[in-house]
Design a protein around this motif. Structure first.
Motif, mmCIF file in Angstrom:
data_model
loop_
_atom_site.group_PDB
_atom_site.id
_atom_site.type_symbol
_atom_site.label_atom_id
_atom_site.label_comp_id
_atom_site.label_asym_id
_atom_site.label_seq_id
_atom_site.Cartn_x
_atom_site.Cartn_y
_atom_site.Cartn_z
ATOM 1 N N VAL A 232 -30.480 13.838 -82.175
ATOM 2 C CA VAL A 232 -30.848 14.944 -83.061
ATOM 3 C C VAL A 232 -30.859 16.223 -82.227
ATOM 4 C CG1 VAL A 232 -32.565 15.867 -84.661
ATOM 5 C CG2 VAL A 232 -32.284 13.385 -84.424
ATOM 6 N N GLY A 233 -29.935 17.117 -82.519
ATOM 7 C CA GLY A 233 -29.866 18.364 -81.757
ATOM 8 C C GLY A 233 -29.629 18.141 -80.278
ATOM 9 N N GLY A 234 -28.865 17.116 -79.935
ATOM 10 C CA GLY A 234 -28.555 16.831 -78.535
ATOM 11 C C GLY A 234 -29.604 16.012 -77.817
ATOM 12 N N ARG A 235 -30.707 15.667 -78.494
ATOM 13 C CA ARG A 235 -31.760 14.862 -77.885
ATOM 14 C C ARG A 235 -31.882 13.507 -78.567
ATOM 15 N NH1 ARG A 235 -37.018 18.724 -76.658
ATOM 16 N NH2 ARG A 235 -35.987 20.170 -75.203
ATOM 17 N N LYS A 236 -32.255 12.517 -77.782
ATOM 18 C CA LYS A 236 -32.426 11.171 -78.329
ATOM 19 C C LYS A 236 -33.667 11.136 -79.214
ATOM 20 C CE LYS A 236 -32.639 6.288 -76.937
ATOM 21 N NZ LYS A 236 -33.803 5.912 -77.771
ATOM 22 N N TRP A 237 -33.489 10.613 -80.408
ATOM 23 C CA TRP A 237 -34.594 10.475 -81.355
ATOM 24 C C TRP A 237 -35.516 9.368 -80.885
ATOM 25 C CZ3 TRP A 237 -34.940 7.237 -86.234
ATOM 26 C CH2 TRP A 237 -35.935 7.724 -87.101
ATOM 27 N N THR A 238 -36.813 9.623 -80.804
ATOM 28 C CA THR A 238 -37.761 8.641 -80.300
ATOM 29 C C THR A 238 -38.983 8.564 -81.215
ATOM 30 O OG1 THR A 238 -38.834 10.298 -78.887
ATOM 31 C CG2 THR A 238 -37.072 8.965 -77.895
ATOM 32 N N ARG A 239 -39.702 7.466 -81.079
ATOM 33 C CA ARG A 239 -40.924 7.269 -81.850
ATOM 34 C C ARG A 239 -42.077 8.015 -81.191
ATOM 35 N NH1 ARG A 239 -42.673 3.158 -85.036
ATOM 36 N NH2 ARG A 239 -40.936 1.819 -84.455
ATOM 37 N N SER A 274 -20.848 7.775 -87.837
ATOM 38 C CA SER A 274 -20.591 8.442 -86.564
ATOM 39 C C SER A 274 -19.690 7.594 -85.664
ATOM 40 C CB SER A 274 -21.907 8.704 -85.830
ATOM 41 O OG SER A 274 -22.718 9.604 -86.541
ATOM 42 N N LYS A 275 -18.778 8.255 -84.973
ATOM 43 C CA LYS A 275 -17.897 7.591 -84.012
ATOM 44 C C LYS A 275 -18.503 7.705 -82.615
ATOM 45 C CE LYS A 275 -14.663 6.962 -87.175
ATOM 46 N NZ LYS A 275 -14.298 5.612 -87.678
ATOM 47 N N GLY A 276 -18.165 6.766 -81.759
ATOM 48 C CA GLY A 276 -18.587 6.860 -80.378
ATOM 49 C C GLY A 276 -19.863 6.099 -80.078
ATOM 50 N N PRO A 277 -20.417 6.306 -78.888
ATOM 51 C CA PRO A 277 -21.561 5.523 -78.422
ATOM 52 C C PRO A 277 -22.907 5.964 -78.985
ATOM 53 C CG PRO A 277 -20.903 7.094 -76.744
ATOM 54 C CD PRO A 277 -19.881 7.196 -77.834
ATOM 55 N N THR A 278 -22.951 7.108 -79.687
ATOM 56 C CA THR A 278 -24.209 7.586 -80.260
ATOM 57 C C THR A 278 -24.024 7.900 -81.741
ATOM 58 O OG1 THR A 278 -23.766 9.897 -79.700
ATOM 59 C CG2 THR A 278 -24.928 8.570 -78.056
ATOM 60 N N VAL A 279 -25.144 8.033 -82.430
ATOM 61 C CA VAL A 279 -25.144 8.367 -83.853
ATOM 62 C C VAL A 279 -25.621 9.807 -84.005
ATOM 63 C CG1 VAL A 279 -26.113 7.810 -86.116
ATOM 64 C CG2 VAL A 279 -25.595 5.979 -84.490
ATOM 65 N N LYS A 280 -24.884 10.605 -84.766
ATOM 66 C CA LYS A 280 -25.220 12.013 -84.940
ATOM 67 C C LYS A 280 -26.194 12.187 -86.107
ATOM 68 C CE LYS A 280 -20.696 13.566 -83.262
ATOM 69 N NZ LYS A 280 -19.447 14.292 -83.612
ATOM 70 N N ALA A 281 -27.193 13.024 -85.885
ATOM 71 C CA ALA A 281 -28.168 13.338 -86.930
ATOM 72 C C ALA A 281 -28.510 14.818 -86.869
ATOM 73 C CB ALA A 281 -29.427 12.505 -86.769
ATOM 74 N N THR A 282 -28.835 15.382 -88.018
ATOM 75 C CA THR A 282 -29.196 16.793 -88.128
ATOM 76 C C THR A 282 -30.603 16.904 -88.692
ATOM 77 O OG1 THR A 282 -26.899 17.413 -88.551
ATOM 78 C CG2 THR A 282 -28.607 19.009 -89.185
ATOM 79 N N SER A 283 -31.413 17.756 -88.073
ATOM 80 C CA SER A 283 -32.740 18.017 -88.611
ATOM 81 C C SER A 283 -32.683 19.275 -89.470
ATOM 82 C CB SER A 283 -33.767 18.205 -87.492
ATOM 83 O OG SER A 283 -35.021 18.581 -88.041
ATOM 84 N N HIS A 284 -33.177 19.152 -90.708
ATOM 85 C CA HIS A 284 -33.239 20.301 -91.605
ATOM 86 C C HIS A 284 -34.617 20.955 -91.570
ATOM 87 C CE1 HIS A 284 -29.251 19.684 -93.242
ATOM 88 N NE2 HIS A 284 -29.530 18.402 -93.439
ATOM 89 N N GLY A 285 -35.437 20.547 -90.601
ATOM 90 C CA GLY A 285 -36.738 21.151 -90.437
ATOM 91 C C GLY A 285 -37.814 20.523 -91.300
ATOM 92 N N LYS A 286 -39.021 21.032 -91.152
ATOM 93 C CA LYS A 286 -40.157 20.488 -91.899
ATOM 94 C C LYS A 286 -40.082 20.919 -93.363
ATOM 95 C CE LYS A 286 -43.322 20.244 -87.964
ATOM 96 N NZ LYS A 286 -43.321 18.765 -87.906
ATOM 97 N N MET A 287 -40.294 19.959 -94.254
ATOM 98 C CA MET A 287 -40.261 20.255 -95.682
ATOM 99 C C MET A 287 -41.525 20.955 -96.134
ATOM 100 S SD MET A 287 -38.306 16.963 -97.308
ATOM 101 C CE MET A 287 -37.749 17.934 -98.717
#
Length: 408
Positions: A232-239, A274-287
């Motif tokens: 997400v935005g170039g950073r790995k999404w984490t819990r 998504s293609k490649g070794p990672t999955v692309k995601a976009t954050s639309h911000g806080k609702m």
């Protein structure tokens, strides 16, 4: 701003708009503790199906006809399975997010309740949950057996076209595949996050979020599973913590999954193709901005593509106390976010709150006399005609919201 809100509250006018809803008390004989979870779906005939929880006894699937406002039991878990167990051994919950297959069958899964002190003293063990399907055309209920001994079922999704059911167990989150032709279960491999659900994309690939917050993908054409980090935005999404429970739905394009966390109202759009070794995601911000956000399986996508969510936040407006449940939306075209307002019950006499019984504490009245949910929403569903439905706890309620239906 604080003084303005306080002034508005003092005058008895809400400092926010209301989203008006009609309330229906879910059949009280089908649940205990006025309890149910996120088991909610719309059948091909337009009727709704609500899973209930009756701790220590049984679980039911209730059919609601929105045209007549009538309810009836269509699935009795114990009767369908030939069981008569009680206490912790009972099939006490339908906790799965119901899935309607191409055939119109409504797939659900059963799970355990909670062990009482008596259950613990007698060392009562839970045998395991079952996968069931109700067919509205025939009224018949079919059992697909127990996916894993000792484990309940928290999710079931059908891909009837390719002959598969995808199941997630609990309390450990095993990802399972049921072969409809062979009538057998197989474990797919990666362990999943709590309350995980499966999405099947346009190409028939199944996707789930792992316990490490990565994307697991099963391709039925190859029989292989791969796991990739989500960026997400170039950073790995984490819990962040154990309250980071995801709810997601797939858009009409068959590849975009919109996701929100229980404790973070940021809306993510994940590209499942998504293609490649990672999955692309976009954050639309806080609702929404607010203290202690809470969204419980309350994300749905309407036929026009609008993404709707419910988020509860602390009431810091100065107008009443407790919590407020807001209905929010996002329109992918134009990326427009909107706060529609606070849920408001139009028919507060749907339940006799004067009885002051236990488990009737889930609503409160604001200074202008409006009845609104207090503690917990549990599901949100956009029907095909644009009507929104939500379930609320204490009492267990179905809310019907018609403000967003398109004109005929």
């Amino acid at each position: 701003l604080g003084s303005l809100l306080f002034s508005a509250g003092a005058e008895g006018k809400a400092p926010f708009p209301y989203v008006k809803a009609t309330a229906f008390h879910v059949m009280p004989e089908t649940h205990s503790d006025e309890s149910g979870y996120f088991s909610l779906s719309e059948g091909l005939d337009g009727n709704l199906h609500i899973g209930t929880t009756k701790y220590g006894h049984n679980a039911y699937l209730v059919e609601f006809d929105p045209r007549k406002g009538q309810q009836r039991i269509v699935l009795d878990a114990h009767r369908s399975l030939g069981l008569d167990t009680k206490g912790y051994a009972a099939q006490a919950k339908l906790h799965t997010r119901n899935h309607v297959g191409r055939s119109g069958k409504v797939y659900v899964g059963s799970k355990q309740g909670y062990a009482t002190e008596e259950d613990k003293e007698k060392n009562i063990q839970y045998p395991g949950g079952y996968v069931l399907a109700y067919d509205p055309r025939t009224g018949e209920v079919e059992s697909f057996g127990m996916p894993m001994k000792g484990q309940g079922v928290i999710d079931v999704v059908s891909d009837e076209l390719r002959g598969n059911l995808y199941v997630v167990t609990c309390e450990d989150q095993h990802w399972m595949r049921y072969d409809l032709a062979a009538r057998s279960y197989h474990e797919l491999g990666p362990m999943l996050t709590p309350y995980a659900t499966t999405l099947v994309d346009a190409k028939g690939r199944a996707h789930a979020i792992t316990r490490d917050f990565e994307l697991a993908e099963f391709n039925p054409a190859t029989g292989k599973v791969r796991t990739r980090p989500i960026m997400v935005g170039g950073r790995k999404w984490t819990r962040a913590n154990n309250h980071s429970i995801p709810t997601w739905q797939i858009a009409a394009d068959g590849r975009t999954a919109y996701l929100i966390l229980m404790n973070d109202p940021s809306l993510l759009a994940i590209d499942l193709a998504s293609k490649g070794p990672t999955v692309k995601a976009t954050s639309h911000g806080k609702m929404i901005k607010g203290s202690k956000p809470d969204s419980r399986c309350a994300l749905t996508i309407a036929p026009d593509g609008t993404v709707y969510t419910l988020v509860r936040v602390d009431n810091e407006t100065g107008f009443g106390k407790g919590y407020l449940h807001y209905l929010l939306s996002f329109q992918p075209k134009g990326r427009k976010m909107r706060n529609h307002g606070v849920l408001a019950v139009e028919n507060p006499d749907f339940f006799d709150f004067s009885r002051k019984k236990k488990w009737t504490h889930g609503y409160h009245t604001l200074p202008d006399g409006t009845l609104t949910p207090l503690h917990a929403h549990m599901a949100l569903l956009a029907a095909r005609d644009g009507t929104l439905y939500a379930t609320i706890l204490y009492p267990f309620t179905l809310l019907k919201i018609e403000a967003f239906k398109p004109k005929a």
